[in-house]
Design an enzyme around this catalytic site. Structure first.
Site, PDB file in Angstrom:
ATOM      1  N   ASN A  10       0.884  -1.171   0.000  1.00 51.14           N
ATOM      2  CA  ASN A  10       0.000   0.000   0.000  1.00 51.14           C
ATOM      3  C   ASN A  10       0.912   1.209   0.000  1.00 51.14           C
ATOM      4  OD1 ASN A  10      -1.775   2.065   0.496  1.00 51.14           O
ATOM      5  ND2 ASN A  10      -2.322   1.403   2.572  1.00 51.14           N
ATOM      6  N   LYS A  12       0.199   4.278  -0.326  1.00 49.71           N
ATOM      7  CA  LYS A  12      -0.398   5.500   0.252  1.00 49.71           C
ATOM      8  C   LYS A  12      -0.100   6.704  -0.656  1.00 49.71           C
ATOM      9  CE  LYS A  12      -0.162   3.264   4.674  1.00 49.71           C
ATOM     10  NZ  LYS A  12      -0.120   3.366   6.129  1.00 49.71           N
ATOM     11  N   HIS A  95      -9.606   1.643   4.096  1.00 50.36           N
ATOM     12  CA  HIS A  95      -8.389   1.742   4.913  1.00 50.36           C
ATOM     13  C   HIS A  95      -8.655   2.699   6.079  1.00 50.36           C
ATOM     14  CE1 HIS A  95      -4.326   2.730   6.160  1.00 50.36           C
ATOM     15  NE2 HIS A  95      -3.960   1.594   5.604  1.00 50.36           N
ATOM     16  N   GLU A  97      -6.996   5.005   7.247  1.00 54.86           N
ATOM     17  CA  GLU A  97      -6.707   6.422   6.947  1.00 54.86           C
ATOM     18  C   GLU A  97      -7.850   7.058   6.160  1.00 54.86           C
ATOM     19  OE1 GLU A  97      -2.874   5.614   5.216  1.00 54.86           O
ATOM     20  OE2 GLU A  97      -2.152   5.013   7.194  1.00 54.86           O
ATOM     21  N   GLU A 167      -6.033  -4.740  10.149  1.00 56.01           N
ATOM     22  CA  GLU A 167      -4.964  -3.796  10.455  1.00 56.01           C
ATOM     23  C   GLU A 167      -5.280  -3.049  11.751  1.00 56.01           C
ATOM     24  OE1 GLU A 167      -2.713  -2.591   6.628  1.00 56.01           O
ATOM     25  OE2 GLU A 167      -4.458  -1.303   6.811  1.00 56.01           O
ATOM     26  N   GLY A 173       2.079   2.115  10.692  1.00 52.17           N
ATOM     27  CA  GLY A 173       3.084   3.174  10.557  1.00 52.17           C
ATOM     28  C   GLY A 173       3.774   3.527  11.865  1.00 52.17           C
ATOM     29  N   SER A 213       2.829  -2.293  10.232  1.00 47.79           N
ATOM     30  CA  SER A 213       4.267  -2.402  10.499  1.00 47.79           C
ATOM     31  C   SER A 213       4.850  -3.775  10.181  1.00 47.79           C
ATOM     32  CB  SER A 213       4.580  -2.012  11.951  1.00 47.79           C
ATOM     33  OG  SER A 213       4.210  -0.664  12.184  1.00 47.79           O
ATOM     34  N   GLY A 234       2.617  -1.257   4.256  1.00 49.69           N
ATOM     35  CA  GLY A 234       2.758   0.158   3.918  1.00 49.69           C
ATOM     36  C   GLY A 234       4.214   0.523   3.710  1.00 49.69           C
ATOM     37  N   GLY A 235       4.819   1.088   4.752  1.00 50.45           N
ATOM     38  CA  GLY A 235       6.181   1.610   4.670  1.00 50.45           C
ATOM     39  C   GLY A 235       7.184   0.696   3.985  1.00 50.45           C
TER      40      GLY A 235
HETATM   41  P1  PGA Z   1       2.519   0.129   7.587  1.00 51.39           P
HETATM   42  O1  PGA Z   1       1.103   0.398   6.857  1.00 51.39           O
HETATM   43  O2  PGA Z   1       3.008  -1.183   7.050  1.00 51.39           O
HETATM   44  O3  PGA Z   1       3.374   1.287   7.188  1.00 51.39           O
HETATM   45  O4  PGA Z   1       2.237   0.072   9.046  1.00 51.39           O
HETATM   46  C1  PGA Z   1       0.193  -0.640   6.663  1.00 51.39           C
HETATM   47  C2  PGA Z   1      -1.068  -0.093   6.046  1.00 51.39           C
HETATM   48  O5  PGA Z   1      -1.504   0.998   6.438  1.00 51.39           O
HETATM   49  O6  PGA Z   1      -1.658  -0.744   5.170  1.00 51.39           O
END
Ligand code: PGA
Length: 250
Positions: A10, A12, A95, A97, A167, A173, A213, A234-235
């Protein structure tokens, strides 16, 4: 039959179109693993260049969001037909967010999920609790409610093809990954919930990811759990690390 793992990035709001091409080119030799479906969910403007760059590889390009109407006066939104026209097969829906910053609710998530299925796009449906909810001991009740509303009106046949991403918001994050036990407990509860709504066969077929994460070090144990069928990352999906995450079993 064993479920095939699905590991999705992802991105973002990261990567310009030219950066997207460079990142796909960097990652494409690293994310080869025939045991895993590999999806890069990218910003809408990156979809076409990322697809071009991923041509001939095992990488599928997905979207991060989609609107629930067919077309019309919805300035700034992306329609399902816009996605299918360029060959998108996956879309992240709901998601945390999007829920937090863009006012998405369980009801809008449900509308988007129904619309995605109508267009043959596989939704990656996100759910997960806040830290307060976890501390209150209501994680499973809360996630079950999110799932029940997301799947209202979805047939068993459609549900079997869906992807759910569990999640925990406190793990996104933050570098604070859920323990393997916490992740498996909720993913199993989600599968039980799908079994209650539909039947055993649907619950056994649907794929449930963990997200929050995920890293090179946490992926192998997480993805080895009986109810965790991969991850939403994500990251770490923006780095060569993603190659090692996709190859967690090697
Ligand atoms: P993250 O993000 O791996 O950076 O924690 C996961 C996500 O929001 O899908």
């Amino acid at each position: 039959m064993a479920r095939k793992k699905i590991i999705a990035g992802n991105w973002k709001m990261n990567m310009t179109p030219s950066q997207a091409v460079a990142l796909v080119n960097t990652l494409k030799p690293l994310v080869v693993n025939e045991d895993v479906d590999v999806v890069f969910c990218v910003p809408a403007i990156d979809i076409i260049p990322a697809m071009e760059a991923a041509k001939g590889t095992n990488i599928q390009i997905g979207a991060e969001n989609m609107y629930f109407e067919e077309k019309g006066a919805y300035t700034g939104e992306i329609s399902p037909a816009m996605l299918t026209d360029v060959g998108v097969k996956y879309v992240i829906i709901g998601h945390s967010e999007r829920r937090e910053y863009f006012a998405e609710t369980d009801a809008t998530v449900n509308k988007k999920v129904l619309k995605a299925f109508e267009h043959g796009i596989t939704p990656i449906i996100c759910c997960g609790e806040t830290l307060t909810q976890r501390e209150q001991g209501i994680t499973i009740d809360f996630v079950r409610q999110q799932i029940k509303i997301a799947f209202l009106g979805v047939t068993a046949q459609q549900a079997a093809t869906a992807v759910i991403a569990y999640e925990p918001i406190w793990a996104i994050g933050t570098g604070k990954v859920a323990t393997t036990e916490q992740a498996e407990e909720v993913c199993k509860a989600i599968r039980d919930c799908i079994c209650e709504i539909y039947d055993e066969a649907t619950a056994e077929t649907i794929r449930i990811q963990y997200g929050g994460s995920v890293s090179v070090s946490s992926a192998p144990e997480l993805f080895a759990q009986p109810d965790i069928d991969g991850g939403l990352v994500g990251g770490a999906s923006l780095k060569p690390d993603f190659g090692a995450i996709v190859n967690y079993n090697k």
